[in-house]
Design a protein around this motif. Structure first.
Motif, short mmCIF file in Angstrom:
data_model
loop_
_atom_site.label_atom_id
_atom_site.label_comp_id
_atom_site.label_asym_id
_atom_site.label_seq_id
_atom_site.Cartn_x
_atom_site.Cartn_y
_atom_site.Cartn_z
N ALA A 54 0.82 -1.15 0.03
CA ALA A 54 0.17 -0.09 0.12
C ALA A 54 0.74 1.19 0.08
N GLY A 55 2.15 1.12 0.19
CA GLY A 55 3.15 2.09 0.08
C GLY A 55 3.40 3.00 1.34
N VAL A 56 2.77 2.33 2.41
CA VAL A 56 2.85 3.17 3.83
C VAL A 56 4.35 2.89 4.18
N PRO A 57 4.90 4.02 4.60
CA PRO A 57 6.47 3.96 4.95
C PRO A 57 6.66 2.96 6.27
N CYS A 58 7.37 2.37 6.28
CA CYS A 58 7.85 1.62 7.42
C CYS A 58 8.38 2.50 8.51
N PRO A 59 8.42 2.12 9.80
CA PRO A 59 8.79 3.17 10.74
C PRO A 59 10.10 3.99 10.58
N SER A 60 11.03 2.99 10.03
CA SER A 60 12.60 3.56 9.90
C SER A 60 12.49 4.53 8.53
N ALA A 61 11.50 4.52 7.51
CA ALA A 61 11.25 5.48 6.47
C ALA A 61 10.54 6.81 7.17
N HIS A 62 9.73 6.36 8.09
CA HIS A 62 8.89 7.61 8.21
C HIS A 62 9.81 8.63 9.44
N ASP A 63 10.82 8.03 10.08
CA ASP A 63 11.62 8.97 11.11
C ASP A 63 13.02 8.53 10.57
N ARG A 64 13.54 8.90 9.42
CA ARG A 64 14.86 8.59 9.01
C ARG A 64 15.82 9.34 10.00
N ALA A 65 15.59 10.40 10.68
CA ALA A 65 16.72 11.03 11.53
C ALA A 65 17.10 10.03 12.61
N ARG A 66 16.19 9.17 12.98
CA ARG A 66 16.30 8.19 14.39
C ARG A 66 16.84 6.84 13.79
N ARG A 68 18.85 6.22 10.79
CA ARG A 68 19.78 6.51 9.66
C ARG A 68 20.27 4.95 9.28
N HIS A 69 20.48 4.26 10.25
CA HIS A 69 21.21 2.93 10.18
C HIS A 69 20.60 1.74 9.54
N ARG A 70 19.18 2.04 9.52
CA ARG A 70 18.29 0.98 8.74
C ARG A 70 17.93 1.34 7.23
N ILE A 71 17.67 0.28 6.45
CA ILE A 71 17.55 0.59 4.98
C ILE A 71 16.33 1.43 4.67
N ALA A 72 15.13 0.85 5.29
CA ALA A 72 13.69 1.82 5.15
C ALA A 72 13.21 1.56 3.79
N ILE A 73 13.24 0.42 3.44
CA ILE A 73 12.65 -0.08 2.24
C ILE A 73 11.09 -0.61 2.23
N ALA A 74 11.05 -1.57 3.56
CA ALA A 74 9.92 -2.13 3.39
C ALA A 74 9.43 -2.47 4.81
N TRP A 75 8.28 -2.71 5.18
CA TRP A 75 7.95 -3.26 6.62
C TRP A 75 8.40 -4.52 6.65
N SER A 76 8.96 -4.93 8.08
CA SER A 76 9.36 -6.26 8.08
C SER A 76 8.39 -6.85 9.26
N LYS A 77 8.59 -8.15 9.37
CA LYS A 77 7.64 -8.92 10.33
C LYS A 77 8.13 -8.52 11.79
N SER A 78 9.37 -8.13 11.95
CA SER A 78 9.97 -7.97 13.34
C SER A 78 9.32 -6.43 13.74
N ALA A 79 9.05 -5.63 12.71
CA ALA A 79 8.49 -4.30 12.87
C ALA A 79 6.95 -4.41 13.45
N VAL A 80 6.21 -5.37 12.74
CA VAL A 80 4.94 -5.39 13.00
C VAL A 80 4.94 -6.13 14.47
N ARG A 81 5.58 -7.12 14.62
CA ARG A 81 5.55 -7.92 16.00
C ARG A 81 5.83 -6.92 17.12
N ALA A 82 6.98 -6.08 16.87
CA ALA A 82 7.31 -4.99 18.01
C ALA A 82 5.95 -4.18 18.34
N ILE A 83 5.42 -3.65 17.35
CA ILE A 83 4.18 -2.91 17.65
C ILE A 83 3.20 -3.70 18.03
N LEU A 84 2.85 -4.89 17.84
CA LEU A 84 1.92 -5.64 18.48
C LEU A 84 2.20 -6.20 19.90
#
Length: 147
Positions: A54-66, A68-84
């Motif tokens: 759907a083109g929703v920016p993943c957390p690292s793409a939404h907040d690049r300043a915090r 910068r060490h992440r690729i920020a291409i797509a949502w990962s399972k670990s990001a969804v799990r961390a939120i849940l």
């Protein structure tokens, strides 16, 4: 956001103040969507794929300043799990989620010292504040249902 003087008199005397979290509207809506989709039966991988498609920016793409060490291409399972699994979205402060465990670096040579690792405590030992500390994105019941 500043929430006034610290309730601990010693910390207040040092000039410390309480901080209050304020939700960022765009990511807040995504957090609510993730919980809704998970409770509707979608798995974490499917949710990650749907958000990326759907083109929703993943957390690292939404907040690049915090992030910068992440690729920020797509949502990962670990990001969804961390939120849940984060109780912070309920608005309550949570303590006792982790503990430090120290082990000897080498039992034959105690002078080498200890290695410290954070370990997760069982969820039934987590302590939730009696009252919300910041605006909630989801209810406690929604969080518990998702667990």
């Amino acid at each position: 956001m500043d929430a006034g003087p610290h309730p601990n008199p010693a910390k207040a005397a040092d000039g410390k103040r309480l901080r209050r979290l304020e939700p960022d509207p765009f990511p807040a809506a995504i957090v609510v969507q993730i919980f809704a989709e998970f409770l509707a039966g979608f798995g974490i991988f499917a949710i990650a794929q749907r958000l990326t498609a759907a083109g929703v920016p993943c957390p690292s793409a939404h907040d690049r300043a915090r992030n910068r060490h992440r690729i920020a291409i797509a949502w990962s399972k670990s990001a969804v799990r961390a939120i849940l699994t984060s109780p912070r979205y309920t608005g309550h402060e949570v303590w006792n989620k982790q503990r430090k465990e120290e082990t000897l670096t080498d039992v034959e040579d105690v002078a080498l010292g200890y290695e410290t690792h954070l370990k997760w405590n069982p969820k039934d030992t987590w302590l939730f504040s009696d009252h919300p500390a910041h605006p909630a994105l989801i209810t406690l019941e929604t969080f518990e249902d998702a667990q």
